[in-house]
Design an enzyme around this catalytic site. Sequence first.
Site, PDB file in Angstrom:
ATOM      1  N   LYS A   1       0.109   3.784  -2.649  1.00  0.00           N
ATOM      2  CA  LYS A   1      -0.901   4.843  -2.561  1.00  0.00           C
ATOM      3  C   LYS A   1      -0.297   6.239  -2.468  1.00  0.00           C
ATOM      4  O   LYS A   1      -1.011   7.231  -2.656  1.00  0.00           O
ATOM      5  CB  LYS A   1      -1.828   4.582  -1.374  1.00  0.00           C
ATOM      6  CG  LYS A   1      -2.685   3.325  -1.514  1.00  0.00           C
ATOM      7  CD  LYS A   1      -3.660   3.186  -0.341  1.00  0.00           C
ATOM      8  CE  LYS A   1      -4.584   1.992  -0.509  1.00  0.00           C
ATOM      9  NZ  LYS A   1      -3.957   0.710  -0.158  1.00  0.00           N
TER      10      LYS A   1
ATOM     11  N   SER B   1       0.794  -1.234   0.000  1.00  0.00           N
ATOM     12  CA  SER B   1       0.000   0.000   0.000  1.00  0.00           C
ATOM     13  C   SER B   1       0.822   1.278   0.000  1.00  0.00           C
ATOM     14  O   SER B   1       0.256   2.367  -0.108  1.00  0.00           O
ATOM     15  CB  SER B   1      -0.949   0.013   1.203  1.00  0.00           C
ATOM     16  OG  SER B   1      -2.055  -0.829   0.966  1.00  0.00           O
TER      17      SER B   1
ATOM     18  N   SER C   1      -5.960   3.720   4.607  1.00  0.00           N
ATOM     19  CA  SER C   1      -5.405   2.925   3.508  1.00  0.00           C
ATOM     20  C   SER C   1      -6.475   2.127   2.775  1.00  0.00           C
ATOM     21  O   SER C   1      -6.266   0.985   2.376  1.00  0.00           O
ATOM     22  CB  SER C   1      -4.317   1.971   4.032  1.00  0.00           C
ATOM     23  OG  SER C   1      -3.556   1.447   2.966  1.00  0.00           O
TER      24      SER C   1
END
Length: 385
Positions: A65, A62, A122
């Site tokens: 991102k 993640s 997230s």
Amino acid sequence: MKRIISFILCIIIAGTLLSFSVYSADDEKSVDVKAKSFVLMDVSSGKVLLKKNEHERLYPASVTKIMTLLLVIERIDNGKLSLDEKITASSTAAGKGGSQIWLKEGETMTVDELLRAAAIGSANDACTALAEHIAGSEEGFVKLMNAKADELGMKDTNFENCTGLDDDTKNHLTSAYDIALMSRELLKHERIQNYSTVWMDSLRSGATELVNTNKLVRFYKGTTGLKTGTTSKAGHCVSASAMRKNLHLIAVVLGAENSTDRFEGAKALLNYGFANYETVTPEYDSNLITDVAVEKGIEQSVTPQVESILPLTLETGTATKIQPKINLALNVEAPVEKGQILGTLEFEIDGEIIASYNIISPVEVRKINYGDMLLRLLRSLSVRA
């Protein structure tokens, strides 16, 4: 017997003191980071302060991102997207697994709400909804991500999605160095800290709780962000940023075996940076930059200016050694263009150049012509009369 014991104790104490005295802040081994790779980067200059396998291509989970957030924040800051703009979740966004806020197909949220979900919680579904809104599809958004990566010089990077989910990916890879690059770019947009520094928040009138996946937000002084990531392929990853005084740092840790190693590694890197570096703005005597004569110009001289002096990140205690060195032309022939380089201002430490700035003409000076000379002569005669 007492003398022998005392002698042994002295040896032990001396050895202990010696072990402390030989510790070197410049020795990367002194920073304990249990991970496949890491980078410690200065935000203001992009200077790498510590590194290990910084260009090894790894799954980022993640931490991906960061690029998604960067593209969204850029559009907000340039007026192409507003925080109160409403986005309707597609079936694709609603169907994303992993971390999520459980969007339902057809559910509407604002850009601000989805940003909070993505940056703090997230949320993969929130990221996908934002991506689809900007580019029409996640695939279209991924093209924007890779284009931005190329623009930033992220040579180790290839994105395949906007979330970092990697169960079905084979080439969704980047490096600690590249993550530091995109983290630095995101931190140029101060707006991101309205999200990345929030520990807890909520959506849907309090029904959905958001807790920041970055524990440093709560437990590390000066934290400004930024993003964590965890998958079985990637291991435990984090891009952690923090600022103390004028020093802003990014610590990227990839491929840690557990969350503790990830955060402890980031803290160790940040602690090293804050203990051993400082940000200073070098100074010089502006009186040493004198006017430059302009030959055959409508003006006889020009007063040069130095481009903006940027802060420098240096090892603690070395700022007093900075010496300015000015290289400036005595004269120049017209025409002179606005912004034309007339010299350089260099800053040195022990003879090594640590920064260089152009000295430029702030104005245009055209070449004198016959009419100008005649007018100048008439004015001269008028004054004499």
